[in-house]
Each structure stands twice: as structure tokens, then as C-alpha cells.
Enzyme design. Structure first.
Site, PDB file in Angstrom:
ATOM      1  N   ARG A 102     -30.330  24.382  77.977  1.00 32.87           N
ATOM      2  CA  ARG A 102     -31.360  24.243  76.619  1.00 32.87           C
ATOM      3  C   ARG A 102     -29.870  23.971  75.833  1.00 32.87           C
ATOM      4  O   ARG A 102     -30.385  24.192  74.538  1.00 32.87           O
ATOM      5  CB  ARG A 102     -31.656  26.143  76.312  1.00 32.87           C
ATOM      6  CG  ARG A 102     -32.548  26.545  76.767  1.00 32.87           C
ATOM      7  CD  ARG A 102     -32.454  28.375  76.669  1.00 32.87           C
ATOM      8  NE  ARG A 102     -31.353  29.057  76.823  1.00 32.87           N
ATOM      9  CZ  ARG A 102     -31.109  30.376  76.076  1.00 32.87           C
ATOM     10  NH1 ARG A 102     -31.283  30.148  75.076  1.00 32.87           N
ATOM     11  NH2 ARG A 102     -29.984  30.487  76.533  1.00 32.87           N
ATOM     12  N   ASP A 134     -38.169  26.501  79.174  1.00 31.24           N
ATOM     13  CA  ASP A 134     -38.898  24.992  78.278  1.00 31.24           C
ATOM     14  C   ASP A 134     -37.867  25.400  77.110  1.00 31.24           C
ATOM     15  O   ASP A 134     -38.186  23.911  76.611  1.00 31.24           O
ATOM     16  CB  ASP A 134     -40.210  26.188  77.288  1.00 31.24           C
ATOM     17  CG  ASP A 134     -39.553  27.274  76.797  1.00 31.24           C
ATOM     18  OD1 ASP A 134     -38.473  27.916  76.635  1.00 31.24           O
ATOM     19  OD2 ASP A 134     -40.781  28.345  76.808  1.00 31.24           O
ATOM     20  N   ARG A 192     -23.851  24.322  67.802  1.00 30.04           N
ATOM     21  CA  ARG A 192     -22.739  25.092  68.728  1.00 30.04           C
ATOM     22  C   ARG A 192     -21.495  24.226  68.651  1.00 30.04           C
ATOM     23  O   ARG A 192     -22.083  23.056  69.215  1.00 30.04           O
ATOM     24  CB  ARG A 192     -22.769  25.946  70.010  1.00 30.04           C
ATOM     25  CG  ARG A 192     -23.682  25.349  70.598  1.00 30.04           C
ATOM     26  CD  ARG A 192     -23.380  26.613  72.090  1.00 30.04           C
ATOM     27  NE  ARG A 192     -23.356  25.909  73.673  1.00 30.04           N
ATOM     28  CZ  ARG A 192     -24.011  27.038  74.549  1.00 30.04           C
ATOM     29  NH1 ARG A 192     -23.896  28.099  74.622  1.00 30.04           N
ATOM     30  NH2 ARG A 192     -24.639  26.239  75.307  1.00 30.04           N
ATOM     31  N   ASP A 269     -20.537  29.328  86.319  1.00 28.45           N
ATOM     32  CA  ASP A 269     -21.315  28.301  85.195  1.00 28.45           C
ATOM     33  C   ASP A 269     -20.774  29.185  84.173  1.00 28.45           C
ATOM     34  O   ASP A 269     -21.091  28.055  82.740  1.00 28.45           O
ATOM     35  CB  ASP A 269     -22.829  28.098  85.768  1.00 28.45           C
ATOM     36  CG  ASP A 269     -23.138  29.361  85.704  1.00 28.45           C
ATOM     37  OD1 ASP A 269     -23.136  30.122  86.361  1.00 28.45           O
ATOM     38  OD2 ASP A 269     -24.312  28.941  84.458  1.00 28.45           O
ATOM     39  N   ASN A 270     -20.542  30.050  83.713  1.00 33.88           N
ATOM     40  CA  ASN A 270     -20.322  30.683  82.610  1.00 33.88           C
ATOM     41  C   ASN A 270     -18.537  30.827  81.919  1.00 33.88           C
ATOM     42  O   ASN A 270     -18.869  31.225  80.565  1.00 33.88           O
ATOM     43  CB  ASN A 270     -21.330  31.846  82.454  1.00 33.88           C
ATOM     44  CG  ASN A 270     -22.478  31.801  81.925  1.00 33.88           C
ATOM     45  OD1 ASN A 270     -22.909  29.999  82.058  1.00 33.88           O
ATOM     46  ND2 ASN A 270     -23.548  33.099  81.949  1.00 33.88           N
TER      47      ASN A 270
END
Length: 514
Positions: A102, A134, A192, A269-270
Site C-alpha cells: 500500500r 487493492d 509519511r 518486515d515491520n
């Protein structure tokens, strides 16, 4: 705005997919793929962080072109958008290629001091890494990230920053609790920023694919740009890099624990390679103190990412990063030494932090036992984490102790619990007497370590409800409060979670759904 100063250094430094193919797919041998924003034609800017924009060198919104950029509507020709590929361990399991599902990068901008800042939209459309999603975001999650990332920054916690919040002008379908109840919500876009959005997962992906040349290039780039204290010509630079990442990660976790932040989804991954809080999903600030509290319904019942387990999980994630960097370091013993040192370093930093929360001049030999007794007390009487330290700060000699702390309790306490509380406070007073500084100086130490305002989930819940109706009064008050968290600007926010929000979805724990 200085949009003409935005550049894309990745394009010249790393292998990328420039095909423009929007299909969601694997991108072997590429670190990124050029990606187009959706281009929302009915987008509406809700909030713009002017101070941050000036700081990073973007400047003010001056015309429609600037507004279009912020809203992900239309872009100047110099901005070539892209998304990056990374991998990760999710809830402890290897998940192969993931990537920016996203997030779409505008690139980087350099301010007057020569510092680069990466800029990306979240929710501006699908990317090759969207994994059948999406690429959109909803207003609910966008408000949460926009406010909380700034709240942590002003609390002194390393974090990504929030530049803008916009409505996309579309409705987005979401199953909030993953229970089959799909609903349409207002779509939104957040911009961001961060010095870098590189994650452990970028390095994991390259190692897993055996793309060692790119792994080395990425690590060299990271050292040169984000760890300049490391000699880039040293033969030990990669193990030194790993040590620095370990230190940054430990420091970040200590700061989370200081203010009561629970990330909720600490997948590799974070995890930021520079120790920033990144990817705000099912996070929460602590209300009642509970080491086993998890803010993520997806994390039940194992509570892998519970508040009190965050340091352990960070250590586990560091092991995965060690595996990824091993092709460059090739010294198992050296990596193991860093991992051993992590635990010792973390607890030293943690106890020093706790000493400040209690107003101690310095850490004493038996303070670890004192902190353990405090933890047991907090959980025994279900006490609000933030309010407890606020009340401790204003404690006086003649104070009625149970009455003084009454506003902190989430349940009525019995006589035995009252006795435990009184005994603890008396022990605390005795410990304070070891200080060689005055009570006022001790109180100043506490005031710097203990916020008066934290952005609780119930406040975000109320703010989201108002914003969905087009109201911004609470949002504006929260924006002011979060910029001054060590002051009590709005006394009505200095209260425990109201009873009516007990167990309400969105007020304590949340799902991973956006």
C-alpha cells in the site's frame, strides 16, 4: 512546494523493474518496481503538517499542483513513483516476498542541512506487491497512523512521521475483524516520511534469493547514508553495522516500554533498519498495566506480540537479520556475541529508563528487585500505567495513599490490595531517600520521563467517529495535545479509559485489517 527537488536515488543505485507492469507478482532480481499512483480525482486534503514539510525541505502548499501531489491526484514529470520488494517472518513464519503493498514512494528530498528524507503515500493504489489487495487505505486506519506516528515522535520515541492526511473520495470495502462482515468505508491517503523506510525484510529477501551483490550494495548504501559513524572502508564494517542496528532496536523498544506503546505486529518486515517505529496497524498505548496485553486480535491466543514480549521478539528478529547478513559477515561467533550483548544492553537501558520514571538519581544495585515488586503491584490492582506515574509525581508526605491513586484503578481494590499499595509507596519513599538530589530535581527527572498525555485508543475511536461525520474538533485538540505530551493541556484527556469502552473493538485491541 519544492517538488522539483524530489529525486529517486534508488533508480541509479539498485536493480529495478521499469516495465510499468501493474500486475501483482514476484519481481526476482529487482529491489523495486516503478509503480503508478491511482490518481484520485475527488480527493480532499484534511490536514497538512506544515512544520514537518518545512523541516524536510518541501515547504508550503502554494498552488493546485502542490495539492494534487499531496492528494495523490497528479504528479509533476520529475516524480517517478515506485514501490520496493522485501520479505519477512510474519508471526514467526517465513512469508517469502512481501513488499510495499500500500506504499508508493515519491522519492527523496534533501533539506538545507543536506539531510535526505524519503516520502511515500500510503493508500494511493495497488502495487506489484499488493498480494491480491487493492492498495487502498481507509480513513479509520489513516487517522490512527497520522496521529500516532506524530504522537510518538513528540514523546521522544523514534518514529516515521506524518506529512498529510486526505480523503480519497472513494469508498473502500473492508472486513474489519476478518469475520465475513464486509463494509464500505471512506478511503484515505496518508503521506509519511522517514530518513529511510528500509526494513529487516529488504535484507532478508535479497539473502533468501541469493542476490548477494545487491545485498552488499544495499548494506553499503545503508552504512554510508544512515550509519556514517562506521568506517565504510573497514573490513569489520558489516559486523559493526549489525551492532549499531542492535543498539538502535534495543533503544526503540525501551522507549516503547517507557511510554506504554504496544506495536501489535512486530514481524521482521515491520522492523526498521534504523530503529524507527514503522507500520502503524493494530497498535495501542497501555491503559491498565499488563505485560500480557496484546493490541492485535490476530495475535490471540498466543500473544506473541504482547507488550511485555516486545524486547524478546526484537531479539528474535535480530536473529533473522543476522541470518540475512551472514553472507557478508561470515563470522557466526561475532554475530552470536552481538546477540548475547543485546540482552545485557537492553536490560541495562531498560532499568536506567525505569529509574528515571521513578525519579531516581542513578540506578542502584537492588533496583531490579524494586521494579519487579512494582510490576506485581500494578498487575495485582489493575492500575493505569500513565496515571500511576503522574500521581506518584505529586505524592506528598501527608497524602492518603489509596485515595491519591484512586483515579488510576480499573477496579475497586480490597483491604489487602490497599496494604500492598501502601507498603510499596513507603518502600518507594525509602528508595528516594538514597538520592543525593533534591525532591524538586527528582520530580523534574520524572516529568521528562513520564508523559501527561498519551494517545489512547478510545480517544482515537472517538476521533475517527467524529471525522467520519465531517467534524474535526476532537482531531484538532488531539493534534495540539500530542505535540505537548509532557504538559496537561486538556485535563479531560488525563483520565483512564471510560467504562463504556470496556471490550469495545477499536478501544483496546484491533485486527490487522486496514
Amino acid at each position: 512546494m519544492n517538488l522539483d527537488k524530489i529525486t529517486q536515488r534508488y533508480f541509479n543505485l539498485f536493480p529495478g523493474d521499469f516495465s510499468g507492469n501493474p500486475m501483482q507478482r514476484q519481481t526476482p532480481n529487482f529491489l523495486f518496481a516503478q509503480t503508478e499512483i491511482y490518481g484520485y480525482k475527488k480527493a480532499q486534503l484534511l490536514h497538512f503538517n506544515q512544520n514537518l514539510s518545512e523541516e524536510i525541505g518541501l515547504g508550503k502548499i502554494e498552488n493546485q499542483e502542490d495539492t494534487d501531489f499531496v492528494n495523490a491526484t497528479n504528479l509533476p514529470e520529475n516524480i517517478k513513483t515506485y514501490s520496493t520488494a522485501y520479505a519477512g517472518h510474519q508471526f514467526g513464519q517465513w512469508a517469502c516476498q512481501l513488499g510495499d503493498g500500500r506504499a508508493i514512494y515519491a522519492g527523496e528530498i534533501k533539506n538545507s542541512e543536506g539531510k535526505f528524507t524519503e516520502i511515500q503515500w500510503k493508500g494511493a493504489g495497488a502495487t506489484p506487491y499488493s498480494r491480491h489487495a487493492d492498495g487502498r487505505a481507509v480513513l479509520r486506519s489513516s487517522i490512527r497512523e497520522y496521529l500516532m506516528s506524530e504522537a510518538l515522535f513528540h514523546l521522544g520515541v523514534p518514529s516515521t512521521r506524518a506529512l498529510s492526511l486526505s480523503l480519497s473520495g472513494e469508498k473502500v470495502a473492508r472486513d474489519m475483524m476478518y469475520n465475513g462482515n464486509v463494509d464500505f468505508e471512506q478511503g484515505a491517503v496518508v503521506i509519511r516520511t522517514s530518513e529511510t523506510f528500509l526494513r529487516f525484510g529488504h535484507f532478508e529477501l535479497l539473502a533468501a534469493r541469493n542476490e548477494i551483490d545487491t545485498l552488499q550494495k544495499l548494506t553499503d548504501f545503508t552504512i554510508e547514508n544512515y550509519y556514517p559513524e562506521i568506517d565504510k572502508n573497514s573490513e569489520n564494517k558489516y559486523i559493526e553495522f549489525y551492532k549499531k542496528v542492535s543498539e538502535k532496536t534495543a533503544e526503540m523498544i525501551v522507549e516503547w516500554l517507557r511510554v506504554g506503546f504496544t506495536h501489535g505486529v512486530m514481524n521482521t518486515d515491520n522492523m526498521s533498519i534504523i530503529g524507527n517505529t514503522i507500520d502503524y496497524g493494530p497498535f495501542s498505548m497501555l491503559d491498565e498495566y499488563d505485560l500480557n496485553f496484546t493490541s492485535n486480535t490476530t495475535d490471540l491466543p498466543n500473544k506473541r506480540y504482547a507488550f511485555g514480549k516486545q524486547a524478546h521478539i526484537a531479539h528474535w528478529n535480530m536473529i533473522q537479520l543476522a541470518n540475512a547478513l551472514f553472507p557478508l559477515i561470515k563470522d557466526e561467533a561475532a554475530l552470536e556475541n552481538v546477540l548475547v550483548d543485546y540482552s545485557e544492553m537492553f536490560w541495562k537501558k531498560h532499568d536506567e529508563m525505569m529509574a528515571k520514571k521513578f525519579g531516581f538519581e542513578k540506578l542502584e544495585r537492588y533496583d531490579a528487585d524494586f521494579f519487579t515488586s512494582w510490576q506485581k503491584l500494578m498487575e495485582e490492582i489493575s492500575t493505569d500505567y500513565t496515571l500511576f506515574f503522574n500521581q506518584l509525581e505529586t505524592l506528598k508526605e501527608d497524602t492518603n495513599i489509596p485515595e491519591h491513586f484512586k483515579k488510576c484503578f480499573y477496579q475497586n481494590i480490597n483491604s489487602n490490595q490497599e496494604t500492598l499499595l501502601i507498603e510499596f509507596v513507603e518502600n518507594y519513599k525509602q528508595r528516594l531517600s538514597y538520592n543525593q538530589i533534591s525532591k524538586d530535581e527528582s520530580r523534574k527527572i520524572m516529568q521528562k520521563a513520564n508523559p501527561k498525555f498519551v494517545l489512547r485508543n478510545y480517544l482515537l475511536f472517538e476521533c475517527i467517529a467524529e471525522m467520519e461525520e465531517g467534524k474535526t474538533d476532537l482531531f484538532d485538540k488531539l493534534w495540539l495535545a500530542l505535540q505537548n505530551p509532557y504538559e496537561e493541556i486538556y485535563p479531560e484527556f488525563s483520565v483512564k479509559r471510560p467504562e463504556k469502552y470496556e471490550g469495545v473493538v477499536g478501544c483496546s485491541s484491533l485486527s490487522c485489517s486496514s
